[in-house]
Design a protein around this motif. Structure first.
Motif, PDB file in Angstrom:
ATOM      1  N   LEU A  26     -12.412  -3.759  -3.194  1.00 62.67           N
ATOM      2  CA  LEU A  26     -10.993  -4.003  -2.949  1.00 62.67           C
ATOM      3  C   LEU A  26     -10.207  -3.912  -4.256  1.00 62.67           C
ATOM      4  O   LEU A  26     -10.580  -4.492  -5.264  1.00 62.67           O
ATOM      5  N   ARG A  27      -9.105  -3.145  -4.217  1.00 59.86           N
ATOM      6  CA  ARG A  27      -8.235  -3.021  -5.384  1.00 59.86           C
ATOM      7  C   ARG A  27      -6.856  -3.531  -5.004  1.00 59.86           C
ATOM      8  O   ARG A  27      -6.362  -3.243  -3.933  1.00 59.86           O
ATOM      9  N   LEU A  28      -6.255  -4.267  -5.898  1.00 56.58           N
ATOM     10  CA  LEU A  28      -4.914  -4.788  -5.679  1.00 56.58           C
ATOM     11  C   LEU A  28      -3.982  -4.262  -6.750  1.00 56.58           C
ATOM     12  O   LEU A  28      -4.363  -4.110  -7.900  1.00 56.58           O
ATOM     13  N   LYS A  29      -2.757  -4.024  -6.350  1.00 57.02           N
ATOM     14  CA  LYS A  29      -1.738  -3.578  -7.291  1.00 57.02           C
ATOM     15  C   LYS A  29      -0.402  -4.095  -6.793  1.00 57.02           C
ATOM     16  O   LYS A  29      -0.097  -3.995  -5.610  1.00 57.02           O
ATOM     17  N   THR A  30       0.391  -4.652  -7.681  1.00 53.39           N
ATOM     18  CA  THR A  30       1.720  -5.094  -7.279  1.00 53.39           C
ATOM     19  C   THR A  30       2.726  -4.006  -7.601  1.00 53.39           C
ATOM     20  O   THR A  30       2.643  -3.341  -8.624  1.00 53.39           O
ATOM     21  N   VAL A  31       3.643  -3.826  -6.667  1.00 51.47           N
ATOM     22  CA  VAL A  31       4.719  -2.858  -6.832  1.00 51.47           C
ATOM     23  C   VAL A  31       6.001  -3.550  -6.400  1.00 51.47           C
ATOM     24  O   VAL A  31       6.073  -4.093  -5.299  1.00 51.47           O
ATOM     25  N   GLU A  50       3.530   4.344   1.814  1.00 54.92           N
ATOM     26  CA  GLU A  50       3.575   4.519   0.363  1.00 54.92           C
ATOM     27  C   GLU A  50       2.285   4.010  -0.272  1.00 54.92           C
ATOM     28  O   GLU A  50       1.750   4.626  -1.197  1.00 54.92           O
ATOM     29  N   ALA A  51       1.773   2.885   0.227  1.00 54.32           N
ATOM     30  CA  ALA A  51       0.522   2.340  -0.302  1.00 54.32           C
ATOM     31  C   ALA A  51      -0.637   3.291  -0.014  1.00 54.32           C
ATOM     32  O   ALA A  51      -1.462   3.559  -0.890  1.00 54.32           O
ATOM     33  N   TRP A  52      -0.691   3.830   1.219  1.00 49.76           N
ATOM     34  CA  TRP A  52      -1.776   4.762   1.569  1.00 49.76           C
ATOM     35  C   TRP A  52      -1.710   6.012   0.702  1.00 49.76           C
ATOM     36  O   TRP A  52      -2.726   6.515   0.253  1.00 49.76           O
TER      37      TRP A  52
END
Length: 113
Positions: A69-74, A101-103
């Motif tokens: 699992l990877r997390l990123k804040t935008v 957009e995330a995909w």
């Protein structure tokens, strides 16, 4: 429960707090299904003239978090004409846009907060 009450008030949906389940009712409902931890979702509909809305609850077992699992804040802005984007509603168009957009960026999902 507080979020449902606030959103119902903002959307001018009459909501008798007595119709919402108590913590004990939620616990009894969940334990009638399983002994494992579950995610619970409460929903409220507005109803129609002379017909009260409905309150219903669903529960499901969360999936295990994959090790990769990877997390990123935008950061993104809520447009002035889209206040429902931060309310608890069934309006998913904006959330779907964020999900796409995330995909496109290689993520499986997006969490909108």
């Amino acid at each position: 429960l507080d979020r449902i009450k606030r959103t119902a008030e903002r959307l001018d949906i009459p909501l008798d707090p007595a119709r919402l389940p108590s913590a004990q009712q939620v616990k009894e409902y969940v334990r009638s299904l399983t002994r494992t931890d579950v995610l619970v979702r409460l929903n409220v509909s507005a109803g129609a003239t002379g017909v009260p809305g409905r309150v219903w609850m669903t529960a499901w077992v969360p999936q295990a978090t994959p090790a990769e699992l990877r997390l990123k804040t935008v950061r993104g802005k809520v447009l002035p004409d889209q206040p429902y984007f931060v309310w608890k509603t069934f309006q998913y168009a904006g959330r779907l846009r964020v999900g796409r957009e995330a995909w496109a960026a290689g993520f499986d999902s997006a969490l909108v907060i």
